[in-house]
Design an enzyme around this catalytic site. Structure first.
Site, PDB file in Angstrom:
ATOM      1  N   LYS A 131      50.316  48.386  36.519  1.00 27.51           N
ATOM      2  CA  LYS A 131      49.269  49.080  36.710  1.00 27.51           C
ATOM      3  C   LYS A 131      49.008  49.343  38.494  1.00 27.51           C
ATOM      4  CE  LYS A 131      45.276  46.374  37.354  1.00 27.51           C
ATOM      5  NZ  LYS A 131      44.634  46.803  38.420  1.00 27.51           N
ATOM      6  N   ASN A 132      49.421  47.908  39.035  1.00 23.72           N
ATOM      7  CA  ASN A 132      49.109  48.375  40.342  1.00 23.72           C
ATOM      8  C   ASN A 132      50.257  48.900  41.412  1.00 23.72           C
ATOM      9  OD1 ASN A 132      46.782  46.991  40.025  1.00 23.72           O
ATOM     10  ND2 ASN A 132      47.365  45.058  40.959  1.00 23.72           N
TER      11      ASN A 132
ATOM     12  N   CYS B  75      32.263  43.774  44.069  1.00 26.61           N
ATOM     13  CA  CYS B  75      32.588  43.721  42.770  1.00 26.61           C
ATOM     14  C   CYS B  75      32.664  42.423  42.351  1.00 26.61           C
ATOM     15  CB  CYS B  75      33.766  44.328  42.425  1.00 26.61           C
ATOM     16  SG  CYS B  75      35.394  43.153  43.090  1.00 26.61           S
TER      17      CYS B  75
ATOM     18  N   ARG C  76      35.237  42.828  49.261  1.00 23.61           N
ATOM     19  CA  ARG C  76      36.113  43.915  49.069  1.00 23.61           C
ATOM     20  C   ARG C  76      35.851  45.333  49.754  1.00 23.61           C
ATOM     21  NH1 ARG C  76      38.905  44.014  43.363  1.00 23.61           N
ATOM     22  NH2 ARG C  76      40.531  44.876  44.560  1.00 23.61           N
TER      23      ARG C  76
ATOM     24  N   ASP D  35      46.009  37.148  41.541  1.00 24.90           N
ATOM     25  CA  ASP D  35      45.951  37.950  40.148  1.00 24.90           C
ATOM     26  C   ASP D  35      46.464  36.873  39.127  1.00 24.90           C
ATOM     27  OD1 ASP D  35      44.805  39.890  41.345  1.00 24.90           O
ATOM     28  OD2 ASP D  35      46.526  41.435  41.208  1.00 24.90           O
TER      29      ASP D  35
ATOM     30  N   ARG E 128      41.254  47.259  31.157  1.00 29.19           N
ATOM     31  CA  ARG E 128      41.503  47.711  32.546  1.00 29.19           C
ATOM     32  C   ARG E 128      43.047  47.655  32.908  1.00 29.19           C
ATOM     33  NH1 ARG E 128      37.651  46.494  37.019  1.00 29.19           N
ATOM     34  NH2 ARG E 128      39.105  47.886  38.047  1.00 29.19           N
TER      35      ARG E 128
HETATM   36  N1  EPU Z   1      40.040  43.346  52.807  1.00 25.94           N
HETATM   37  C1  EPU Z   1      39.184  43.675  53.921  1.00 25.94           C
HETATM   38  N2  EPU Z   1      39.037  44.994  54.379  1.00 25.94           N
HETATM   39  C2  EPU Z   1      39.756  45.973  53.858  1.00 25.94           C
HETATM   40  C3  EPU Z   1      40.917  45.719  52.777  1.00 25.94           C
HETATM   41  C4  EPU Z   1      40.789  44.425  52.478  1.00 25.94           C
HETATM   42  O1  EPU Z   1      38.557  42.803  54.374  1.00 25.94           O
HETATM   43  O2  EPU Z   1      39.908  47.063  54.323  1.00 25.94           O
HETATM   44  C5  EPU Z   1      40.262  42.001  52.375  1.00 25.94           C
HETATM   45  C6  EPU Z   1      39.553  42.023  50.818  1.00 25.94           C
HETATM   46  O3  EPU Z   1      38.490  41.881  50.833  1.00 25.94           O
HETATM   47  C7  EPU Z   1      40.455  40.709  50.492  1.00 25.94           C
HETATM   48  C8  EPU Z   1      41.654  40.727  51.049  1.00 25.94           C
HETATM   49  O4  EPU Z   1      41.597  41.509  52.485  1.00 25.94           O
HETATM   50  O5  EPU Z   1      39.749  39.568  50.744  1.00 25.94           O
HETATM   51  C9  EPU Z   1      42.997  41.422  50.455  1.00 25.94           C
HETATM   52  O6  EPU Z   1      42.673  42.494  49.710  1.00 25.94           O
HETATM   53  P1  EPU Z   1      43.482  43.615  49.291  1.00 25.94           P
HETATM   54  O7  EPU Z   1      43.052  44.814  50.060  1.00 25.94           O
HETATM   55  O8  EPU Z   1      44.940  43.256  49.461  1.00 25.94           O
HETATM   56  O9  EPU Z   1      43.305  43.950  47.842  1.00 25.94           O
HETATM   57  P2  EPU Z   1      43.111  45.274  47.126  1.00 25.94           P
HETATM   58  O10 EPU Z   1      44.178  46.066  47.627  1.00 25.94           O
HETATM   59  O11 EPU Z   1      41.980  45.865  47.104  1.00 25.94           O
HETATM   60  C10 EPU Z   1      44.951  44.737  45.425  1.00 25.94           C
HETATM   61  C11 EPU Z   1      44.997  44.699  43.851  1.00 25.94           C
HETATM   62  C12 EPU Z   1      44.343  43.513  43.240  1.00 25.94           C
HETATM   63  C13 EPU Z   1      45.099  42.138  43.970  1.00 25.94           C
HETATM   64  C14 EPU Z   1      44.760  42.394  45.507  1.00 25.94           C
HETATM   65  C15 EPU Z   1      45.386  41.103  46.150  1.00 25.94           C
HETATM   66  C16 EPU Z   1      45.650  47.222  43.152  1.00 25.94           C
HETATM   67  C17 EPU Z   1      45.093  48.348  42.827  1.00 25.94           C
HETATM   68  N3  EPU Z   1      44.693  46.069  43.289  1.00 25.94           N
HETATM   69  O12 EPU Z   1      43.722  44.781  45.547  1.00 25.94           O
HETATM   70  O13 EPU Z   1      44.403  43.542  41.932  1.00 25.94           O
HETATM   71  O14 EPU Z   1      44.091  41.078  43.457  1.00 25.94           O
HETATM   72  O15 EPU Z   1      45.638  43.429  45.867  1.00 25.94           O
HETATM   73  O16 EPU Z   1      46.752  40.992  45.584  1.00 25.94           O
HETATM   74  O17 EPU Z   1      46.866  46.902  43.767  1.00 25.94           O
HETATM   75  C18 EPU Z   1      44.002  43.126  39.807  1.00 25.94           C
HETATM   76  O18 EPU Z   1      45.097  43.682  39.426  1.00 25.94           O
HETATM   77  O19 EPU Z   1      43.177  42.211  38.740  1.00 25.94           O
HETATM   78  C19 EPU Z   1      43.648  43.126  41.179  1.00 25.94           C
HETATM   79  C20 EPU Z   1      42.365  42.800  41.442  1.00 25.94           C
END
Ligand code: EPU
Length: 417
Positions: free
Chosen positions: A22-23, A116, A121, A305, A397
């Site tokens: 998915k990701n 969320c 996030r 995850d 999802r």
């Molecule tokens: N963060 C910030 N600012 C930003 C972006 C991130 O402070 O602009 C913080 C977040 O709040 C978090 C940390 O940095 O504390 C890491 O977040 P990241 O951006 O890596 O998460 P994401 O890209 O939103 C993806 C996956 C998630 C997975 C995380 C961590 C996708 C679509 N989603 O989310 O997947 O948990 O990376 O590996 O790729 C899931 O599939 O259940 C899921 C939540």
């Protein structure tokens, strides 16, 4: 609203196949916005988040052909470079269209996601990175508008902390920028490398995927391509834990064992036997588990995850396990539900102390987010009596027909409408 009814106690046996990730599929779909030519994507899982992304691309004006098998996506023209609140609020990864839309059209209007279930996030790194590439960012009425009428310009950007979709968004912004972009402290997740592979097939020039330093040389245009996304390491990991928690003998097929290293090492430490079972297949057997500590980290560390699912496993292990969540500030929503089933868990800030083994018993429980729901399914597979899991739309999802896959390996699980 659908529910799962599960009667625990059967060790899982046989084979369970893994779907495409998915990701990986989500950024791959967003990447299709970067060219007017068709892109064909294989192994896109049929899960709700993908349906949401497809809906979003439709709203933007993209043609998607999904007759049979692969998806064929053509963003010939972008009618409406906007991600509305209604879609973003159901799936935060909608913000992945921001970078490609600005790169392709010089303009994007995307709803801010808001908090969320697992944490605040924010998307501040996506925005700061785009600003560095020359976009003007303006926030109003819950939306962020990014404009770069003259196109984006390559620049250096360092992430304050590692962000998976942040890295993906900025790579997609930079591929059509003028000049070179250097991303430092970039995410090393396999899904980032998979996106880079697709972009290179589309004509992009990118070096360093899989490392924390990614160099992108902007090109004038990208073209169509064909790509199969990588196997879903979180789905595969969930099944490996299912095999271990039920004391079964399970082969997880169509997966990428190299992406499971951190989980395999923890499963072995806990006493499960994990072996290669041919190309793209892993076999898990267990007969008595002991507690091990886990700290979630960015790849190649232990995935956040899989933390909820591993917590379910630790409720059945002998001893005390300390589980530390370092990525998200509120990702223990499954713990109180597991406790309702008889687990002995104490939460202290970002740590969970799990004392086991606890005999779990069936109860009515509530799914609160995608991975939390998976952990409740795992608990239910070993609980005595019947567990009813409500709000399984969360699990839909990210897992394609999980109940059918588990049932084929012997689980007593059914979906009721
Ligand atoms: N963060 C910030 N600012 C930003 C972006 C991130 O402070 O602009 C913080 C977040 O709040 C978090 C940390 O940095 O504390 C890491 O977040 P990241 O951006 O890596 O998460 P994401 O890209 O939103 C993806 C996956 C998630 C997975 C995380 C961590 C996708 C679509 N989603 O989310 O997947 O948990 O990376 O590996 O790729 C899931 O599939 O259940 C899921 C939540």
């Amino acid at each position: 609203m659908d529910k799962f009814v599960i009667r625990g106690g059967t060790p899982l046996r046989g084979e369970i196949p893994t779907n495409g990730a998915k990701n990986s599929a989500l950024p791959a779909l967003a990447a299709c916005l970067l060219t007017e030519e068709p892109v064909t994507l294989h192994r896109i899982p049929k899960v709700r988040d993908i349906a949401t992304m497809v809906q979003l691309l439709h709203a933007i004006g993209v043609r998607i052909d999904k007759k049979a098998g692969p998806l064929r996506i053509q963003a010939q023209s972008i009618a409406n470079p906007e991600a509305p609140y209604d879609l973003v609020k159901t799936m935060r990864a909608s913000s992945l269209v921001l970078g490609p839309l600005v790169a392709r059209t010089g303009r994007a209007r995307v709803s801010l996601p808001g908090g969320c279930a697992i944490g605040a996030r924010p998307i501040n790194y996506h925005l700061a990175g785009l600003e560095r590439l020359g976009a003007h960012i303006h926030q109003e009425a819950g939306y962020v508008e990014a404009r770069a009428p003259e196109g984006l310009r390559g620049a250096a950007f360092t992430f304050d902390r590692v962000s998976v979709t942040g890295t993906e968004d900025l790579i997609m912004a930079a591929v059509l920028a003028k000049g070179e972009t250097l991303l430092e402290n970039a995410a090393r997740e396999p899904e980032v490398s998979d996106l880079v592979e697709l972009l290179i097939k589309m004509g992009a020039s990118i070096e360093g995927a899989g490392t924390s330093r990614i160099l992108i040389r902007g090109v004038d245009r990208l073209h169509g391509a064909e790509h199969a996304v990588i196997p879903d390491r979180i789905e595969a990991g969930t099944f490996l834990i299912a095999g271990a928690i039920t004391g079964g003998d399970l082969v997880v097929t169509h997966c990428e064992p190299a992406h499971q290293a951190a989980l395999i090492s923890k499963l072995r430490e806990a006493g499960a036997e994990v072996t290669n079972a041919g190309p793209g297949a892993l076999r898990v057997r267990s007969d008595g588990l002991k507690s091990v500590d886990v700290i979630t980290e960015e790849y190649p560390g232990f995935a956040t995850d899989l933390q909820a699912q591993f917590m379910a496993l630790m409720t059945r292990a002998q001893g005390i396990a300390l589980i530390t969540e370092t990525i998200f500030e509120n990702r223990f929503m499954h713990a109180p539900e597991l406790m309702r089933m008889g687990a002995n868990i104490r939460l202290e800030g970002r740590q969970a102390i799990v004392a086991g083994p606890s005999p779990l018993s069936g109860a009515a429980v509530l799914a609160s987010d995608l991975r939390a729901s998976a952990s409740l399914v795992l608990g239910a597979l070993v609980a005595t009596g019947e567990t009813v899991i409500d709000r399984v739309y969360h699990i839909d999802r990210g897992y394609e027909k999980i109940e059918e896959k588990l049932a084929r390996a012997g689980a007593d699980i059914r979906r009721v409408h």
